[in-house]
Design a protein around this motif. Structure first.
Motif, PDB file in Angstrom:
ATOM      1  N   GLU A 135      45.758  51.751  44.434  1.00 29.00           N
ATOM      2  CA  GLU A 135      46.726  51.340  45.259  1.00 29.00           C
ATOM      3  C   GLU A 135      47.028  52.134  46.266  1.00 29.00           C
ATOM      4  N   LYS A 192      47.331  37.661  37.463  1.00 33.78           N
ATOM      5  CA  LYS A 192      46.030  37.344  37.176  1.00 33.78           C
ATOM      6  C   LYS A 192      45.863  37.929  35.513  1.00 33.78           C
ATOM      7  N   GLU A 193      46.715  38.794  34.840  1.00 30.00           N
ATOM      8  CA  GLU A 193      46.422  39.131  33.590  1.00 30.00           C
ATOM      9  C   GLU A 193      46.653  37.922  32.649  1.00 30.00           C
ATOM     10  N   GLN A 232      50.763  40.440  41.587  1.00 33.84           N
ATOM     11  CA  GLN A 232      49.564  39.785  41.616  1.00 33.84           C
ATOM     12  C   GLN A 232      48.691  40.243  40.553  1.00 33.84           C
ATOM     13  N   GLU A 233      48.703  41.340  40.086  1.00 33.88           N
ATOM     14  CA  GLU A 233      47.996  41.762  39.048  1.00 33.88           C
ATOM     15  C   GLU A 233      48.511  41.292  37.829  1.00 33.88           C
ATOM     16  N   GLU A 234      49.491  41.405  37.718  1.00 31.24           N
ATOM     17  CA  GLU A 234      50.281  40.827  36.390  1.00 31.24           C
ATOM     18  C   GLU A 234      50.032  39.478  35.875  1.00 31.24           C
ATOM     19  N   ARG A 280      44.377  54.167  39.067  1.00 29.91           N
ATOM     20  CA  ARG A 280      45.238  53.265  39.504  1.00 29.91           C
ATOM     21  C   ARG A 280      45.725  53.743  40.926  1.00 29.91           C
ATOM     22  N   SER A 340      51.203  43.983  44.985  1.00 23.39           N
ATOM     23  CA  SER A 340      49.854  44.083  44.341  1.00 23.39           C
ATOM     24  C   SER A 340      50.211  44.054  42.862  1.00 23.39           C
ATOM     25  N   ASN A 341      51.301  44.891  42.432  1.00 21.26           N
ATOM     26  CA  ASN A 341      51.582  44.824  41.012  1.00 21.26           C
ATOM     27  C   ASN A 341      51.578  43.386  40.542  1.00 21.26           C
TER      28      ASN A 341
END
Length: 263
Positions: A177, A152-153, A148-150, A173, A145-146
């Protein structure tokens, strides 16, 4: 120069998704070198079709295990037998056991009894006994999850949030999560116990000592699960601790932590 620890990666394909493969290999590489990379399952099953390209790209050997009886997991037995065979060969220093199944609890404990370093990897649903039996445990779904978030950013060309800003958004957060407040309570309790046992007469404890003790007492503790890259900002976010820098015997500045005094 010390050589890297040699690890055997054993993956239970029945309950681990192929989307985690990069994390599995990267986390193992952080601890040593993978000399065995094996994955177990019934490869005649269409449910495992998504793994096939991943195996080729990462040189992982598929171990065929037919389901002989309905309701019985023959994959677990095959992994356990191979793990013991590898241990007796004397060619590895540790194992990365990738599964969310509690059936590997006794295996992890047995390997540790023989001096092996055991890193467990699975999803947040993994039963506590298996987690506790490992030297370390990594939550693949949280790390994914972390990741994927990175990504996307980066794709949106947004600036990465500073860790100070992350402190302000910590509780939000945690909720996103799926991290529970009781986990933080457990971590605070452990940090307090470590400080009380190992701190100097002024209550200060070297942050490196704290990190070492946390990993021994809480195998599943990883600051990345909470949106941080380093231990000190995470501890600061808890609000109960002072952070200070002091010189060691060589004149180098090191980070120390202690409980805030109650006024």
């Amino acid at each position: 120069m010390e050589s890297d620890l040699r690890f055997a990666i054993l993956i239970d394909a029945d309950n681990i998704s192929d989307r985690y493969i990069k994390i599995i290999l990267d986390e193992t590489a952080n601890n040593g070198v993978a000399t065995y990379k094996r994955i177990y399952g019934d490869w005649t099953s269409p449910q495992l079709a998504s793994w096939k390209q991943v195996l080729l790209e990462n040189s992982i050997i598929p171990m065929q295990q037919y389901s002989y009886t309905t309701g019985k997991n023959s994959t677990d037995s095959a992994m356990i037998i191979d793990a013991m065979d590898i241990m007796y060969s004397g060619t590895v220093d540790g194992y990365c056991i990738v599964s969310s199944d509690s059936d590997f609890t006794r295996l992890a404990a047995r390997l540790r009894e023989s001096g092996m370093q055991v890193i467990g990897m699975g999803e947040s649903k993994t039963p506590k006994p298996f987690i506790s039996a490992c030297n370390q445990f990594k939550y693949l779904d949280l790390l994914y999850s972390n990741q994927q978030e990175e990504e996307k950013e980066e794709a949106a060309e947004r600036h990465t949030e500073t860790e100070e800003k992350t402190l302000d958004n910590l509780h939000a957060r945690h909720k996103n999560e799926g991290l529970k407040e009781k986990d933080l309570k457990r971590i605070r309790h452990t940090i307090n116990a470590i400080i009380n046992k190992f701190s100097d007469e002024d209550g200060w404890l070297f942050s490196g000592k704290l990190g070492d003790q946390l990993s021994k007492r809480l195998p599943d503790f990883d600051v990345r699960n909470y949106g941080f890259s380093k231990l000190t900002p995470f501890v600061k976010s808890l609000g109960d601790y002072e952070i200070g820098k002091m010189s060691n015997g060589s004149g180098q500045k090191q980070i120390y932590i202690r409980l805030k005094s109650k006024k």
